[in-house]
Design a protein around this motif. Structure first.
Motif, PDB file in Angstrom:
ATOM      1  N   GLN A   4       0.827  -1.209   0.000  1.00  0.00           N
ATOM      2  CA  GLN A   4       0.000   0.000   0.000  1.00  0.00           C
ATOM      3  C   GLN A   4       0.863   1.261   0.000  1.00  0.00           C
ATOM      4  O   GLN A   4       0.551   2.244  -0.675  1.00  0.00           O
ATOM      5  CB  GLN A   4      -0.933  -0.005   1.206  1.00  0.00           C
ATOM      6  CG  GLN A   4      -2.045  -1.043   1.120  1.00  0.00           C
ATOM      7  CD  GLN A   4      -2.807  -1.184   2.423  1.00  0.00           C
ATOM      8  OE1 GLN A   4      -2.230  -1.094   3.513  1.00  0.00           O
ATOM      9  NE2 GLN A   4      -4.110  -1.385   2.320  1.00  0.00           N
ATOM     10  N   ILE A   5       1.956   1.227   0.773  1.00  0.00           N
ATOM     11  CA  ILE A   5       2.870   2.374   0.800  1.00  0.00           C
ATOM     12  C   ILE A   5       3.498   2.572  -0.574  1.00  0.00           C
ATOM     13  O   ILE A   5       3.612   3.696  -1.066  1.00  0.00           O
ATOM     14  CB  ILE A   5       3.956   2.174   1.873  1.00  0.00           C
ATOM     15  CG1 ILE A   5       3.321   2.183   3.274  1.00  0.00           C
ATOM     16  CG2 ILE A   5       5.023   3.268   1.775  1.00  0.00           C
ATOM     17  CD1 ILE A   5       4.296   1.811   4.389  1.00  0.00           C
ATOM     18  N   ALA A   6       3.904   1.464  -1.201  1.00  0.00           N
ATOM     19  CA  ALA A   6       4.513   1.542  -2.532  1.00  0.00           C
ATOM     20  C   ALA A   6       3.548   2.180  -3.531  1.00  0.00           C
ATOM     21  O   ALA A   6       3.937   3.035  -4.333  1.00  0.00           O
ATOM     22  CB  ALA A   6       4.933   0.147  -2.989  1.00  0.00           C
ATOM     23  N   GLU A   7       2.275   1.764  -3.472  1.00  0.00           N
ATOM     24  CA  GLU A   7       1.286   2.323  -4.397  1.00  0.00           C
ATOM     25  C   GLU A   7       1.043   3.802  -4.103  1.00  0.00           C
ATOM     26  O   GLU A   7       0.916   4.617  -5.026  1.00  0.00           O
ATOM     27  CB  GLU A   7      -0.018   1.537  -4.279  1.00  0.00           C
ATOM     28  CG  GLU A   7       0.079   0.118  -4.812  1.00  0.00           C
ATOM     29  CD  GLU A   7      -1.173  -0.696  -4.542  1.00  0.00           C
ATOM     30  OE1 GLU A   7      -2.095  -0.164  -3.889  1.00  0.00           O
ATOM     31  OE2 GLU A   7      -1.223  -1.859  -4.986  1.00  0.00           O
ATOM     32  N   ARG A   8       0.999   4.163  -2.825  1.00  0.00           N
ATOM     33  CA  ARG A   8       0.739   5.554  -2.444  1.00  0.00           C
ATOM     34  C   ARG A   8       1.869   6.466  -2.919  1.00  0.00           C
ATOM     35  O   ARG A   8       1.618   7.588  -3.378  1.00  0.00           O
ATOM     36  CB  ARG A   8       0.603   5.635  -0.915  1.00  0.00           C
ATOM     37  CG  ARG A   8       0.420   7.038  -0.339  1.00  0.00           C
ATOM     38  CD  ARG A   8      -0.998   7.519  -0.479  1.00  0.00           C
ATOM     39  NE  ARG A   8      -1.927   6.713   0.290  1.00  0.00           N
ATOM     40  CZ  ARG A   8      -2.261   6.971   1.559  1.00  0.00           C
ATOM     41  NH1 ARG A   8      -1.742   8.018   2.184  1.00  0.00           N
ATOM     42  NH2 ARG A   8      -3.130   6.209   2.181  1.00  0.00           N
ATOM     43  N   LEU A   9       3.114   6.004  -2.793  1.00  0.00           N
ATOM     44  CA  LEU A   9       4.265   6.846  -3.114  1.00  0.00           C
ATOM     45  C   LEU A   9       4.834   6.581  -4.509  1.00  0.00           C
ATOM     46  O   LEU A   9       5.855   7.186  -4.879  1.00  0.00           O
ATOM     47  CB  LEU A   9       5.368   6.635  -2.063  1.00  0.00           C
ATOM     48  CG  LEU A   9       4.976   6.963  -0.613  1.00  0.00           C
ATOM     49  CD1 LEU A   9       6.159   6.718   0.318  1.00  0.00           C
ATOM     50  CD2 LEU A   9       4.484   8.400  -0.488  1.00  0.00           C
ATOM     51  N   VAL A  10       4.191   5.682  -5.252  1.00  0.00           N
ATOM     52  CA  VAL A  10       4.646   5.314  -6.602  1.00  0.00           C
ATOM     53  C   VAL A  10       6.103   4.834  -6.547  1.00  0.00           C
ATOM     54  O   VAL A  10       6.995   5.325  -7.248  1.00  0.00           O
ATOM     55  CB  VAL A  10       4.501   6.486  -7.606  1.00  0.00           C
ATOM     56  CG1 VAL A  10       4.622   5.982  -9.037  1.00  0.00           C
ATOM     57  CG2 VAL A  10       3.174   7.213  -7.426  1.00  0.00           C
ATOM     58  N   LEU A  11       6.329   3.868  -5.674  1.00  0.00           N
ATOM     59  CA  LEU A  11       7.641   3.241  -5.526  1.00  0.00           C
ATOM     60  C   LEU A  11       7.475   1.733  -5.701  1.00  0.00           C
ATOM     61  O   LEU A  11       6.367   1.211  -5.657  1.00  0.00           O
ATOM     62  CB  LEU A  11       8.222   3.527  -4.136  1.00  0.00           C
ATOM     63  CG  LEU A  11       8.501   4.983  -3.759  1.00  0.00           C
ATOM     64  CD1 LEU A  11       8.871   5.070  -2.290  1.00  0.00           C
ATOM     65  CD2 LEU A  11       9.615   5.563  -4.615  1.00  0.00           C
ATOM     66  N   SER A  12       8.575   1.038  -5.872  1.00  0.00           N
ATOM     67  CA  SER A  12       8.498  -0.417  -5.924  1.00  0.00           C
ATOM     68  C   SER A  12       8.374  -0.974  -4.504  1.00  0.00           C
ATOM     69  O   SER A  12       8.780  -0.336  -3.521  1.00  0.00           O
ATOM     70  CB  SER A  12       9.747  -1.000  -6.590  1.00  0.00           C
ATOM     71  OG  SER A  12      10.875  -0.866  -5.734  1.00  0.00           O
ATOM     72  N   HIS A  13       7.798  -2.166  -4.415  1.00  0.00           N
ATOM     73  CA  HIS A  13       7.664  -2.848  -3.125  1.00  0.00           C
ATOM     74  C   HIS A  13       9.040  -3.017  -2.482  1.00  0.00           C
ATOM     75  O   HIS A  13       9.215  -2.801  -1.273  1.00  0.00           O
ATOM     76  CB  HIS A  13       6.989  -4.200  -3.341  1.00  0.00           C
ATOM     77  CG  HIS A  13       6.715  -4.968  -2.090  1.00  0.00           C
ATOM     78  ND1 HIS A  13       7.611  -5.870  -1.568  1.00  0.00           N
ATOM     79  CD2 HIS A  13       5.647  -4.959  -1.252  1.00  0.00           C
ATOM     80  CE1 HIS A  13       7.102  -6.404  -0.475  1.00  0.00           C
ATOM     81  NE2 HIS A  13       5.916  -5.872  -0.253  1.00  0.00           N
ATOM     82  N   ARG A  14      10.031  -3.398  -3.272  1.00  0.00           N
ATOM     83  CA  ARG A  14      11.395  -3.616  -2.762  1.00  0.00           C
ATOM     84  C   ARG A  14      11.996  -2.331  -2.236  1.00  0.00           C
ATOM     85  O   ARG A  14      12.671  -2.336  -1.198  1.00  0.00           O
ATOM     86  CB  ARG A  14      12.271  -4.193  -3.875  1.00  0.00           C
ATOM     87  CG  ARG A  14      13.743  -4.339  -3.505  1.00  0.00           C
ATOM     88  CD  ARG A  14      13.934  -5.300  -2.346  1.00  0.00           C
ATOM     89  NE  ARG A  14      13.501  -6.648  -2.681  1.00  0.00           N
ATOM     90  CZ  ARG A  14      13.480  -7.647  -1.799  1.00  0.00           C
ATOM     91  NH1 ARG A  14      13.849  -7.439  -0.548  1.00  0.00           N
ATOM     92  NH2 ARG A  14      13.065  -8.848  -2.166  1.00  0.00           N
ATOM     93  N   THR A  15      11.744  -1.205  -2.918  1.00  0.00           N
ATOM     94  CA  THR A  15      12.279   0.078  -2.460  1.00  0.00           C
ATOM     95  C   THR A  15      11.715   0.439  -1.089  1.00  0.00           C
ATOM     96  O   THR A  15      12.443   0.900  -0.197  1.00  0.00           O
ATOM     97  CB  THR A  15      11.956   1.195  -3.467  1.00  0.00           C
ATOM     98  OG1 THR A  15      12.594   0.898  -4.705  1.00  0.00           O
ATOM     99  CG2 THR A  15      12.449   2.551  -2.962  1.00  0.00           C
ATOM    100  N   VAL A  16      10.422   0.211  -0.907  1.00  0.00           N
ATOM    101  CA  VAL A  16       9.807   0.498   0.396  1.00  0.00           C
ATOM    102  C   VAL A  16      10.413  -0.395   1.473  1.00  0.00           C
ATOM    103  O   VAL A  16      10.747   0.070   2.570  1.00  0.00           O
ATOM    104  CB  VAL A  16       8.277   0.304   0.325  1.00  0.00           C
ATOM    105  CG1 VAL A  16       7.658   0.409   1.721  1.00  0.00           C
ATOM    106  CG2 VAL A  16       7.647   1.326  -0.604  1.00  0.00           C
ATOM    107  N   GLN A  17      10.588  -1.679   1.169  1.00  0.00           N
ATOM    108  CA  GLN A  17      11.206  -2.594   2.130  1.00  0.00           C
ATOM    109  C   GLN A  17      12.603  -2.116   2.520  1.00  0.00           C
ATOM    110  O   GLN A  17      12.975  -2.148   3.702  1.00  0.00           O
ATOM    111  CB  GLN A  17      11.296  -4.005   1.548  1.00  0.00           C
ATOM    112  CG  GLN A  17       9.973  -4.756   1.538  1.00  0.00           C
ATOM    113  CD  GLN A  17      10.158  -6.175   1.052  1.00  0.00           C
ATOM    114  OE1 GLN A  17      10.844  -6.425   0.053  1.00  0.00           O
ATOM    115  NE2 GLN A  17       9.552  -7.119   1.733  1.00  0.00           N
TER     116      GLN A  17
END
Length: 213
Positions: free
Chosen positions: A170-183
């Motif tokens: 959800q954070i990745a979608e909100r910030l337009v980032l990849s899932h891996r980047t958020v992790q």
């Protein structure tokens, strides 16, 4: 899929949980019926996730959680208990549990919880999350923290969303980032704050007033 250990002193329940996990593709590397067996088998098999009943022969689930986290801080503990009592829930979370489900949860809810906990998301039976966060807010008023570590603007932004209960996806979608980047950002935040999991991170964010709009 994640390596999992199941701990419960009721053989039929333990076997059923193990079968469901295996059928869903998890690698169940150990099972135990007592606290002492759990600690011994954890050390031998090093699972990534432990599905643990609270009320087991000594040591109980809270103490087992404490010892497991001390042995391997990256381990995720999901409590699966018949009890939804406030004292049990808070004791488990303070010991380091990442999630807490009551045994009335469905098979699908359990499997989803194991997947989410493995990814580092705190998971609670509906109604228990508010109880935990309320306790953290109450205790924050009496705690004193030293110098704050320096987080980047992006890390602070992600920390605020973690505090609101959003998953990595959800954070990745909100910030337009990849899932891996958020992790990766969350892992950097954990390292800077010297914390082990998202439950501790959420507590810190609330203490700092980052959970508001």
């Amino acid at each position: 899929m994640s390596r999992v250990m199941v701990v419960d002193d009721h053989p039929m329940w333990r076997d059923a949980v193990e079968r469901d996990l295996v059928a869903a593709g998890f690698d169940v590397v150990a099972a135990a019926s007592t606290g002492r067996e759990a600690i011994t088998r954890f050390a031998a098999t090093r699972p990534e996730v432990v599905v643990l009943d609270l009320h087991i022969p000594e040591p109980d689930g809270v103490q087992v959680t404490t010892e497991i986290i001390a042995l391997r801080p990256a381990t995720k503990v999901l409590i699966l208990s018949a009890s939804g009592e406030q004292n049990d829930v808070l004791a488990a979370v303070k010991a380091g549990a990442t999630g807490y489900l009551v045994k009335s949860a469905s098979r699908d809810e359990l499997l989803d919880a194991v997947r989410r906990v493995a990814a580092g998301d705190p998971v609670f039976t509906p109604g228990l999350a508010g109880l935990v966060l309320g306790e953290f807010q109450h205790s924050a008023a009496t705690e004193v923290r030293g110098d704050k570590p320096t987080l980047t603007d992006r890390e602070t932004e992600i920390l605020k969303l973690v505090a609101k209960g959003l998953s990595y996806r959800q954070i990745a979608e909100r910030l337009v980032l990849s899932h891996r980047t958020v992790q990766n950002h969350v892992q950097n935040i954990l390292r800077k704050l010297q914390m082990h999991n998202r439950v501790e991170l959420t507590r810190y964010a609330i203490e700092q007033g980052l959970d508001g709009d």
